[in-house]
Write a protein that holds these residues in place. Sequence first.
Motif, PDB file in Angstrom:
ATOM      1  N   HIS A 160       0.830  -1.209   0.000  1.00 18.83           N
ATOM      2  CA  HIS A 160       0.000   0.000   0.000  1.00 18.83           C
ATOM      3  C   HIS A 160       0.866   1.263   0.000  1.00 18.83           C
ATOM      4  CE1 HIS A 160       0.871  -0.374   4.344  1.00 18.83           C
ATOM      5  NE2 HIS A 160       0.673   0.936   4.395  1.00 18.83           N
ATOM      6  N   GLU A 161       2.017   1.197   0.679  1.00 19.13           N
ATOM      7  CA  GLU A 161       2.937   2.335   0.682  1.00 19.13           C
ATOM      8  C   GLU A 161       3.586   2.493  -0.688  1.00 19.13           C
ATOM      9  OE1 GLU A 161       4.784   5.514   2.873  1.00 19.13           O
ATOM     10  OE2 GLU A 161       3.184   4.121   3.427  1.00 19.13           O
ATOM     11  N   LEU A 162       3.936   1.384  -1.308  1.00 17.06           N
ATOM     12  CA  LEU A 162       4.519   1.424  -2.648  1.00 17.06           C
ATOM     13  C   LEU A 162       3.543   2.022  -3.648  1.00 17.06           C
ATOM     14  CD1 LEU A 162       6.664   0.625  -4.774  1.00 17.06           C
ATOM     15  CD2 LEU A 162       5.568  -1.628  -4.876  1.00 17.06           C
ATOM     16  N   GLY A 163       2.237   1.723  -3.493  1.00 18.66           N
ATOM     17  CA  GLY A 163       1.240   2.201  -4.444  1.00 18.66           C
ATOM     18  C   GLY A 163       1.187   3.711  -4.528  1.00 18.66           C
ATOM     19  N   TRP A 164       1.033   4.382  -3.382  1.00 19.75           N
ATOM     20  CA  TRP A 164       0.897   5.841  -3.449  1.00 19.75           C
ATOM     21  C   TRP A 164       2.231   6.505  -3.769  1.00 19.75           C
ATOM     22  CZ3 TRP A 164       3.360   9.640  -0.829  1.00 19.75           C
ATOM     23  CH2 TRP A 164       3.955   9.348   0.388  1.00 19.75           C
ATOM     24  N   ARG A 165       3.346   5.893  -3.373  1.00 24.37           N
ATOM     25  CA  ARG A 165       4.635   6.482  -3.711  1.00 24.37           C
ATOM     26  C   ARG A 165       4.907   6.401  -5.225  1.00 24.37           C
ATOM     27  NH1 ARG A 165       9.167   5.463   0.982  1.00 24.37           N
ATOM     28  NH2 ARG A 165       7.840   5.890   2.787  1.00 24.37           N
ATOM     29  N   LEU A 166       4.535   5.290  -5.823  1.00 22.90           N
ATOM     30  CA  LEU A 166       4.670   5.178  -7.271  1.00 22.90           C
ATOM     31  C   LEU A 166       3.798   6.211  -7.982  1.00 22.90           C
ATOM     32  CD1 LEU A 166       4.822   1.370  -8.199  1.00 22.90           C
ATOM     33  CD2 LEU A 166       6.486   3.149  -8.775  1.00 22.90           C
ATOM     34  N   GLN A 167       2.567   6.354  -7.509  1.00 24.67           N
ATOM     35  CA  GLN A 167       1.677   7.341  -8.117  1.00 24.67           C
ATOM     36  C   GLN A 167       2.282   8.742  -8.035  1.00 24.67           C
ATOM     37  OE1 GLN A 167      -1.178   7.245  -9.742  1.00 24.67           O
ATOM     38  NE2 GLN A 167      -1.647   5.076  -9.620  1.00 24.67           N
ATOM     39  N   PHE A 168       2.802   9.079  -6.870  1.00 25.05           N
ATOM     40  CA  PHE A 168       3.393  10.410  -6.681  1.00 25.05           C
ATOM     41  C   PHE A 168       4.597  10.601  -7.585  1.00 25.05           C
ATOM     42  CE2 PHE A 168       6.572  13.102  -4.637  1.00 25.05           C
ATOM     43  CZ  PHE A 168       5.844  14.269  -4.434  1.00 25.05           C
ATOM     44  N   ALA A 169       5.516   9.648  -7.592  1.00 23.96           N
ATOM     45  CA  ALA A 169       6.758   9.800  -8.350  1.00 23.96           C
ATOM     46  C   ALA A 169       6.497   9.842  -9.847  1.00 23.96           C
ATOM     47  CB  ALA A 169       7.705   8.648  -8.014  1.00 23.96           C
ATOM     48  N   LEU A 170       5.663   8.931 -10.353  1.00 23.56           N
ATOM     49  CA  LEU A 170       5.430   8.865 -11.794  1.00 23.56           C
ATOM     50  C   LEU A 170       4.571  10.027 -12.269  1.00 23.56           C
ATOM     51  CD1 LEU A 170       4.937   5.020 -12.282  1.00 23.56           C
ATOM     52  CD2 LEU A 170       7.003   6.394 -12.599  1.00 23.56           C
ATOM     53  N   LYS A 171       3.617  10.478 -11.449  1.00 21.60           N
ATOM     54  CA  LYS A 171       2.821  11.648 -11.828  1.00 21.60           C
ATOM     55  C   LYS A 171       3.688  12.898 -11.885  1.00 21.60           C
ATOM     56  CE  LYS A 171      -1.620  10.333 -12.084  1.00 21.60           C
ATOM     57  NZ  LYS A 171      -2.545  10.677 -13.185  1.00 21.60           N
ATOM     58  N   ALA A 172       4.587  13.031 -10.921  1.00 23.45           N
ATOM     59  CA  ALA A 172       5.483  14.193 -10.933  1.00 23.45           C
ATOM     60  C   ALA A 172       6.376  14.167 -12.168  1.00 23.45           C
ATOM     61  CB  ALA A 172       6.328  14.216  -9.663  1.00 23.45           C
ATOM     62  N   LEU A 173       6.884  12.990 -12.501  1.00 25.11           N
ATOM     63  CA  LEU A 173       7.728  12.866 -13.682  1.00 25.11           C
ATOM     64  C   LEU A 173       6.930  13.144 -14.953  1.00 25.11           C
ATOM     65  CD1 LEU A 173      10.511  12.181 -14.758  1.00 25.11           C
ATOM     66  CD2 LEU A 173       9.891   9.758 -14.698  1.00 25.11           C
TER      67      LEU A 173
END
Length: 324
Positions: A160-173
């Motif tokens: 669950h932590e990986l999910g939102w962190r991936l969303q944040f990182a890839l959306k920012a990129l």
Amino acid sequence: MKTGKSSAGDTKARILDATEKLFTEVGYEATSLRQVTSRAIVNLAAVNYHFRSKDIMMHAVLSRRLDPLNARRLALLDACEARWPGHAIRCEHVMGALFVPALQMARDPAVGGPSFLRLLGRVYSDTSPFIQQYLLEHYAPVYGRFFDAFARAIPALPRHELGWRLQFALKALAGVLAGEELASLLPAFTQGRQMSDAHVLAQLTAMVEAVLNVAQPGADQLSALQSVFELGEEQQHAGQHSEQRASSPANDPDASVAATAATMDEAASHAAAALGKARTSARIVRNAGTKRAAVTSVPVRGREHTVSFPSNPLDDWMRMRTRT
């Protein structure tokens, strides 16, 4: 000389190219059929003939670019998982499978060209319901495969932590890729050095990895931020009090004038009431003197004992107000 079939194909391609450029520049909601026809130099009948609606047209634009991209991504991810099975796969391998095909397509004008990265960034960052639904339907299986690969690469991070962190990182990129300043960001990013695609991707991957592996906030961080929140609330309350003081009658010239006028009106009313009472009292005194004179002229035996009642000033004032 072009045949009718090739001309129709050229018209359809011009419409798709124009739609893709407009979508990349302004997003789905701001892209209109009128703008597309103007950019493609076609009439609305041609757009309706080939696509029938804006949604169908946009679906065709995305599918012709993203379907080949996803196919390449999955094929490269399969190869990486075969080369580094299980937990042997690294975050760099997964990021490479995600972005290397995009960089390759950006180098090839036949399948994407230089603007392809901006198109990709716009797709990921656009918030319109149509684009979000498209991603949900076409990207869910792809995202699931890559999510599992990232989970194996970073096993210590809960899913669950990986999910939102991936969303944040890839959306920012994606937001950076979609921005018009990308052309100026890349030279600053490379600092004038010649850098290969692998080097550029390594730099981007390092930033994404930093987000994925950053430690949870500690007590000191939470305390420091809580102090800033409290300070902000104090300033907000102070600003509200200042606004209230500024809007009070004492600080409002118009309100002060209105209050002064009301006071003067009240004073005038009291003065009028006092004058009315004085006039009424004088009239009563005159009437009383007339009555005494009349009684004196009557013979003694004709006098009658009369009962007089004291005057009520309130009644006199009310009668005076009625007459005036």
